[in-house]
Design a protein around this motif. Structure first.
Motif, mmCIF file in Angstrom:
data_model
loop_
_atom_site.group_PDB
_atom_site.id
_atom_site.type_symbol
_atom_site.label_atom_id
_atom_site.label_comp_id
_atom_site.label_asym_id
_atom_site.label_seq_id
_atom_site.Cartn_x
_atom_site.Cartn_y
_atom_site.Cartn_z
ATOM 1 N N LEU A 15 46.383 55.734 46.203
ATOM 2 C CA LEU A 15 45.210 55.742 47.079
ATOM 3 C C LEU A 15 43.918 55.861 46.283
ATOM 4 O O LEU A 15 42.921 55.222 46.612
ATOM 5 N N ALA A 16 43.927 56.670 45.228
ATOM 6 C CA ALA A 16 42.740 56.796 44.390
ATOM 7 C C ALA A 16 42.407 55.460 43.729
ATOM 8 O O ALA A 16 41.241 55.070 43.635
ATOM 9 N N LEU A 17 43.426 54.738 43.288
ATOM 10 C CA LEU A 17 43.214 53.431 42.670
ATOM 11 C C LEU A 17 42.650 52.445 43.687
ATOM 12 O O LEU A 17 41.708 51.699 43.386
ATOM 13 N N VAL A 18 43.186 52.432 44.892
ATOM 14 C CA VAL A 18 42.690 51.526 45.933
ATOM 15 C C VAL A 18 41.240 51.845 46.274
ATOM 16 O O VAL A 18 40.402 50.941 46.393
ATOM 17 N N PHE A 19 40.920 53.114 46.428
ATOM 18 C CA PHE A 19 39.547 53.486 46.764
ATOM 19 C C PHE A 19 38.582 53.162 45.633
ATOM 20 O O PHE A 19 37.442 52.775 45.864
ATOM 21 N N THR A 20 39.028 53.301 44.389
ATOM 22 C CA THR A 20 38.174 52.968 43.247
ATOM 23 C C THR A 20 37.878 51.478 43.217
ATOM 24 O O THR A 20 36.729 51.064 43.034
ATOM 25 N N ILE A 21 38.899 50.663 43.416
ATOM 26 C CA ILE A 21 38.694 49.208 43.405
ATOM 27 C C ILE A 21 37.823 48.787 44.583
ATOM 28 O O ILE A 21 36.958 47.922 44.453
ATOM 29 N N THR A 22 38.021 49.412 45.735
ATOM 30 C CA THR A 22 37.211 49.092 46.909
ATOM 31 C C THR A 22 35.755 49.479 46.690
ATOM 32 O O THR A 22 34.843 48.747 47.074
ATOM 33 N N ALA A 23 35.508 50.587 46.040
ATOM 34 C CA ALA A 23 34.142 51.043 45.800
ATOM 35 C C ALA A 23 33.414 50.120 44.827
ATOM 36 O O ALA A 23 32.195 49.956 44.920
ATOM 37 N N MET A 24 34.154 49.512 43.908
ATOM 38 C CA MET A 24 33.523 48.605 42.946
ATOM 39 C C MET A 24 33.080 47.307 43.617
ATOM 40 O O MET A 24 32.171 46.651 43.139
ATOM 41 N N GLY A 25 33.691 46.935 44.702
ATOM 42 C CA GLY A 25 33.309 45.735 45.431
ATOM 43 C C GLY A 25 33.956 44.492 44.852
ATOM 44 O O GLY A 25 34.640 44.517 43.835
ATOM 45 N N SER A 26 33.708 43.378 45.520
ATOM 46 C CA SER A 26 34.287 42.117 45.063
ATOM 47 C C SER A 26 33.449 41.541 43.934
ATOM 48 O O SER A 26 32.240 41.738 43.894
ATOM 49 N N PRO A 27 34.072 40.836 43.027
ATOM 50 C CA PRO A 27 33.324 40.268 41.909
ATOM 51 C C PRO A 27 32.396 39.144 42.369
ATOM 52 O O PRO A 27 32.705 38.414 43.314
ATOM 53 N N ALA A 28 31.258 39.019 41.701
ATOM 54 C CA ALA A 28 30.318 37.955 42.022
ATOM 55 C C ALA A 28 30.877 36.639 41.501
ATOM 56 O O ALA A 28 31.432 36.573 40.416
ATOM 57 N N GLY A 29 30.712 35.619 42.278
ATOM 58 C CA GLY A 29 31.219 34.320 41.863
ATOM 59 C C GLY A 29 31.111 33.333 42.995
ATOM 60 O O GLY A 29 30.602 33.638 44.068
ATOM 61 N N GLY A 30 31.571 32.150 42.736
ATOM 62 C CA GLY A 30 31.520 31.115 43.763
ATOM 63 C C GLY A 30 32.709 30.204 43.654
ATOM 64 O O GLY A 30 33.537 30.336 42.756
ATOM 65 N N THR A 31 32.762 29.273 44.561
ATOM 66 C CA THR A 31 33.849 28.318 44.543
ATOM 67 C C THR A 31 33.444 27.091 43.740
ATOM 68 O O THR A 31 32.265 26.778 43.616
#
Length: 44
Positions: A15-31
């Motif tokens: 759960l700590a790992l999931v919350f950490t990744i969620t807090a970092m947000g999605s990476p910037a990028g495009g298609t």
């Protein structure tokens, strides 16, 4: 009892790992503007 403690510890770490990744947000990028090839081209 040890199995219960190990399971609770593993759940807390997961759960700590999931919350950490969620807090970092999605990476910037495009298609890519180029479509992906889905079929093999015919050979001459």
């Amino acid at each position: 009892m040890r199995a219960l403690i190990a399971a609770a510890t593993g759940l807390a770490v997961a759960l700590a790992l999931v919350f950490t990744i969620t807090a970092m947000g999605s990476p910037a990028g495009g298609t890519s503007p180029k479509p992906l090839l889905t079929t093999v081209p015919k050979h001459p």
